[in-house]
Design a protein around this motif. Structure first.
Motif, PDB file in Angstrom:
ATOM      1  N   LYS A  85      -4.192  -9.388 -21.439  1.00 41.94           N
ATOM      2  CA  LYS A  85      -5.153  -9.888 -20.426  1.00 41.94           C
ATOM      3  C   LYS A  85      -4.602  -9.941 -19.079  1.00 41.94           C
ATOM      4  N   GLY A  86      -5.528  -9.344 -18.193  1.00 46.45           N
ATOM      5  CA  GLY A  86      -5.173  -9.374 -16.810  1.00 46.45           C
ATOM      6  C   GLY A  86      -6.169 -10.334 -15.871  1.00 46.45           C
ATOM      7  N   TYR A  87      -5.500 -10.922 -14.769  1.00 49.88           N
ATOM      8  CA  TYR A  87      -6.255 -11.710 -14.109  1.00 49.88           C
ATOM      9  C   TYR A  87      -5.785 -11.530 -12.501  1.00 49.88           C
ATOM     10  N   HIS A  88      -7.019 -11.587 -11.550  1.00 50.52           N
ATOM     11  CA  HIS A  88      -6.559 -11.497 -10.219  1.00 50.52           C
ATOM     12  C   HIS A  88      -7.181 -12.857  -9.435  1.00 50.52           C
ATOM     13  N   VAL A  89      -6.309 -13.408  -8.533  1.00 45.28           N
ATOM     14  CA  VAL A  89      -6.695 -14.370  -7.717  1.00 45.28           C
ATOM     15  C   VAL A  89      -6.962 -13.898  -6.235  1.00 45.28           C
ATOM     16  N   LYS A  90      -8.088 -13.994  -5.616  1.00 49.34           N
ATOM     17  CA  LYS A  90      -8.176 -13.642  -4.137  1.00 49.34           C
ATOM     18  C   LYS A  90      -7.884 -14.611  -3.167  1.00 49.34           C
ATOM     19  N   ASP A  91      -7.358 -14.105  -2.282  1.00 51.87           N
ATOM     20  CA  ASP A  91      -7.369 -14.979  -0.989  1.00 51.87           C
ATOM     21  C   ASP A  91      -6.487 -16.306  -1.222  1.00 51.87           C
ATOM     22  N   ASN A  92      -5.315 -16.249  -2.188  1.00 49.62           N
ATOM     23  CA  ASN A  92      -4.562 -17.530  -2.044  1.00 49.62           C
ATOM     24  C   ASN A  92      -5.490 -18.736  -2.613  1.00 49.62           C
ATOM     25  N   ASP A  93      -6.400 -18.704  -3.244  1.00 51.50           N
ATOM     26  CA  ASP A  93      -7.359 -19.744  -3.592  1.00 51.50           C
ATOM     27  C   ASP A  93      -6.587 -20.526  -4.699  1.00 51.50           C
ATOM     28  N   PRO A  94      -6.122 -21.788  -4.380  1.00 48.62           N
ATOM     29  CA  PRO A  94      -5.589 -22.755  -5.344  1.00 48.62           C
ATOM     30  C   PRO A  94      -6.426 -23.199  -6.419  1.00 48.62           C
ATOM     31  N   LEU A  95      -7.567 -23.511  -6.248  1.00 50.46           N
ATOM     32  CA  LEU A  95      -8.588 -23.853  -7.192  1.00 50.46           C
ATOM     33  C   LEU A  95      -8.860 -22.650  -8.191  1.00 50.46           C
ATOM     34  N   LYS A 110       0.672  -1.260   0.091  1.00 46.11           N
ATOM     35  CA  LYS A 110      -0.067   0.308  -0.016  1.00 46.11           C
ATOM     36  C   LYS A 110       0.785   1.224   0.036  1.00 46.11           C
ATOM     37  N   LYS A 111       2.069   1.051   0.529  1.00 49.42           N
ATOM     38  CA  LYS A 111       3.052   2.303   0.418  1.00 49.42           C
ATOM     39  C   LYS A 111       3.924   2.257  -0.540  1.00 49.42           C
ATOM     40  N   SER A 112       3.944   1.294  -1.359  1.00 56.03           N
ATOM     41  CA  SER A 112       4.809   1.231  -2.639  1.00 56.03           C
ATOM     42  C   SER A 112       4.147   1.402  -4.039  1.00 56.03           C
ATOM     43  N   THR A 113       2.954   1.041  -3.918  1.00 57.21           N
ATOM     44  CA  THR A 113       2.352   0.733  -5.512  1.00 57.21           C
ATOM     45  C   THR A 113       1.197   1.410  -5.613  1.00 57.21           C
ATOM     46  N   SER A 114       0.987   2.094  -6.768  1.00 57.84           N
ATOM     47  CA  SER A 114       0.063   3.219  -7.140  1.00 57.84           C
ATOM     48  C   SER A 114      -1.316   2.489  -7.419  1.00 57.84           C
ATOM     49  N   VAL A 115      -1.405   1.198  -7.928  1.00 51.88           N
ATOM     50  CA  VAL A 115      -2.576   0.597  -8.332  1.00 51.88           C
ATOM     51  C   VAL A 115      -2.893  -0.413  -7.194  1.00 51.88           C
ATOM     52  N   ALA A 116      -4.145  -0.809  -7.080  1.00 51.04           N
ATOM     53  CA  ALA A 116      -4.826  -1.642  -6.207  1.00 51.04           C
ATOM     54  C   ALA A 116      -4.179  -2.989  -6.295  1.00 51.04           C
ATOM     55  N   SER A 117      -3.846  -3.531  -7.612  1.00 60.44           N
ATOM     56  CA  SER A 117      -3.479  -4.854  -7.882  1.00 60.44           C
ATOM     57  C   SER A 117      -2.487  -4.734  -9.200  1.00 60.44           C
ATOM     58  N   ASN A 118      -1.826  -5.493  -9.436  1.00 56.92           N
ATOM     59  CA  ASN A 118      -0.927  -5.475 -10.601  1.00 56.92           C
ATOM     60  C   ASN A 118      -1.559  -5.939 -11.979  1.00 56.92           C
ATOM     61  N   ASP A 119      -2.508  -6.865 -11.687  1.00 63.47           N
ATOM     62  CA  ASP A 119      -3.081  -7.199 -12.860  1.00 63.47           C
ATOM     63  C   ASP A 119      -3.941  -6.144 -13.476  1.00 63.47           C
ATOM     64  N   LEU A 120      -4.223  -4.904 -12.870  1.00 66.68           N
ATOM     65  CA  LEU A 120      -4.800  -3.752 -13.517  1.00 66.68           C
ATOM     66  C   LEU A 120      -3.973  -3.403 -14.710  1.00 66.68           C
ATOM     67  N   ARG A 121      -2.402  -3.431 -14.333  1.00 65.78           N
ATOM     68  CA  ARG A 121      -1.639  -2.783 -15.403  1.00 65.78           C
ATOM     69  C   ARG A 121      -1.519  -3.582 -16.624  1.00 65.78           C
ATOM     70  N   ALA A 122      -2.068  -4.592 -16.791  1.00 62.65           N
ATOM     71  CA  ALA A 122      -2.203  -5.541 -18.089  1.00 62.65           C
ATOM     72  C   ALA A 122      -2.785  -4.365 -19.247  1.00 62.65           C
ATOM     73  N   SER A 123      -3.978  -3.727 -18.730  1.00 61.80           N
ATOM     74  CA  SER A 123      -4.434  -2.848 -19.700  1.00 61.80           C
ATOM     75  C   SER A 123      -3.425  -1.824 -20.359  1.00 61.80           C
ATOM     76  N   ALA A 124      -2.606  -1.458 -19.443  1.00 64.73           N
ATOM     77  CA  ALA A 124      -1.509  -0.432 -20.105  1.00 64.73           C
ATOM     78  C   ALA A 124      -0.802  -0.878 -21.382  1.00 64.73           C
ATOM     79  N   SER A 138      -0.104 -12.616 -20.706  1.00 68.53           N
ATOM     80  CA  SER A 138      -1.088 -12.351 -19.765  1.00 68.53           C
ATOM     81  C   SER A 138      -0.436 -11.907 -18.382  1.00 68.53           C
ATOM     82  N   ILE A 139      -0.954 -11.376 -17.610  1.00 73.20           N
ATOM     83  CA  ILE A 139      -0.616 -10.975 -16.051  1.00 73.20           C
ATOM     84  C   ILE A 139      -1.435 -11.369 -15.130  1.00 73.20           C
ATOM     85  N   ILE A 140      -1.126 -12.512 -14.213  1.00 73.86           N
ATOM     86  CA  ILE A 140      -1.795 -12.962 -13.114  1.00 73.86           C
ATOM     87  C   ILE A 140      -1.270 -12.467 -11.931  1.00 73.86           C
ATOM     88  N   GLU A 141      -2.018 -11.782 -11.011  1.00 70.61           N
ATOM     89  CA  GLU A 141      -1.724 -11.614  -9.772  1.00 70.61           C
ATOM     90  C   GLU A 141      -2.563 -12.472  -8.718  1.00 70.61           C
TER      91      GLU A 141
END
Length: 329
Positions: free
Chosen positions: A211-221, A193-207, A241-244
């Motif tokens: 394709k960007g993907y976001h996986v919440k809560d360490n979910d293996p499935l 939160k103190k080092s990165t200007s975006v909420a998650s790095n998958d959002l940077r894919a649009s730049a 693609s970027i997956i965070e």
């Protein structure tokens, strides 16, 4: 929602459990000779040690979709990725112990593991593996193969120049490349939160128009599902693609880290959501395997890991003159 087949889930469980037990053993082995006063150079495993306990879904959920021909470039926290990619466990452990039977004849240590047989490498430079993986992806495309290259980084590396330069070229040339960002919330001791200007790095894919993907809560499935899509897209020539993945770091940045920067209850809260236990419960609840069969599998894992450590401990150290070998001037 598409179901995941039993074979892949059991493969993931085995990879994750192997990594966890391997690192639990390393946590103890590393501290040998370094107590009561911590001395980073003492003991049978000298130097820094970065363990990935808690981050196993990032590696297993991606690498389950890869083949031996696919390339993986990992970070300075590489054991879970190396194990999932099939790096020789005995030679890897010997390398960490500095023995001549190691992957790099004992000269690289735990941050510099190289196994060409399974196309795996890692390094200690933050973000340094991204260009290497993009280079492998370019080679794959020029050869006309459907091979994929994957780079793993921590979220802090997404703020490096190598991140931008590599993704720009990968997107421009539509390379078979996937970048996995393991967001454990901490760049050493600095909160994301103190080092990165975006909420998650998958959002940077649009730049980069990818394709960007976001996986919440360490979910293996969920990691399995988004990784499958990203790898399939890469194999079909649809580009990178970027997956965070929001993952967990149960231990400090390195062994010996006092972790004064972390809230006192953070780790306990993360361990309560242990992804290995969650996957185990899923396997049993879905009647894919019995608890007794899992116990048997775990005993096999323990024997395999114990044999790797025994091999490393019993192996010989290189002769002093070996320091002059494999040197390029």
């Amino acid at each position: 929602m598409e179901s995941i087949n039993k074979k892949d889930l059991l493969w993931m469980y085995r990879a994750m459990k192997t990594s966890r037990y391997y690192e639990e053993r390393m946590e103890k082995a590393y501290l040998e000779g370094k107590q009561p006063i911590f001395n980073i150079g003492a003991g049978p495993v000298p130097g820094e040690m970065h363990l990935s306990n808690g981050q196993e879904p990032a590696a297993a959920g991606m690498i389950v979709h890869l083949t031996q021909d696919d390339t993986v470039s990992a970070t300075h926290r590489p054991h879970h990725q190396a194990i999932a990619k099939g790096v020789d466990l005995k030679k890897m452990t010997a390398e960490i112990y500095g023995k001549k039977t190691g992957l790099g004849k004992g000269k690289g240590g735990h941050m510099h593991l190289f196994d060409p047989k399974v196309k795996f490498s890692c390094g200690g430079i933050v973000g340094g593996g991204i260009p290497h993986a993009v280079g492998a992806a370019l080679a794959n495309k020029k050869k006309g193969t459907d091979w994929v290259a994957v780079a793993f980084i921590g979220e802090g590396a997404a703020n490096s120049g190598a991140f931008h330069e590599s993704l720009n070229l990968a997107a421009l040339w539509k390379l078979p490349f996937v970048l996995v960002v393991e967001d454990n919330g901490w760049g050493i001791s600095v909160s994301e939160k103190k080092s990165t200007s975006v909420a998650s790095n998958d959002l940077r894919a649009s730049a980069y128009g990818i394709k960007g993907y976001h996986v919440k809560d360490n979910d293996p499935l969920e990691m399995y599902k988004v990784s499958k899509e990203a790898v399939e897209r890469a194999r079909k020539g649809e580009g990178p693609s970027i997956i965070e993945i929001e993952t967990y770091r149960f231990l400090g940045h390195f062994q010996g880290d006092p972790e004064l920067y972390r809230p006192k209850d953070e780790v306990a809260g993360l361990r309560a959501k242990d992804p290995i236990e969650r996957l185990k419960a899923h396997l049993i609840d879905e009647n894919m395997i019995t608890s007794e069969a899992l116990d048997s599998l775990e005993r096999e894992i323990f024997q395999e890991v114990d044999a790797a450590y025994q091999f490393a401990i019993q192996s010989e150290y290189p002769n002093p003159e070996a320091a002059l070998e494999d040197v390029f001037c």
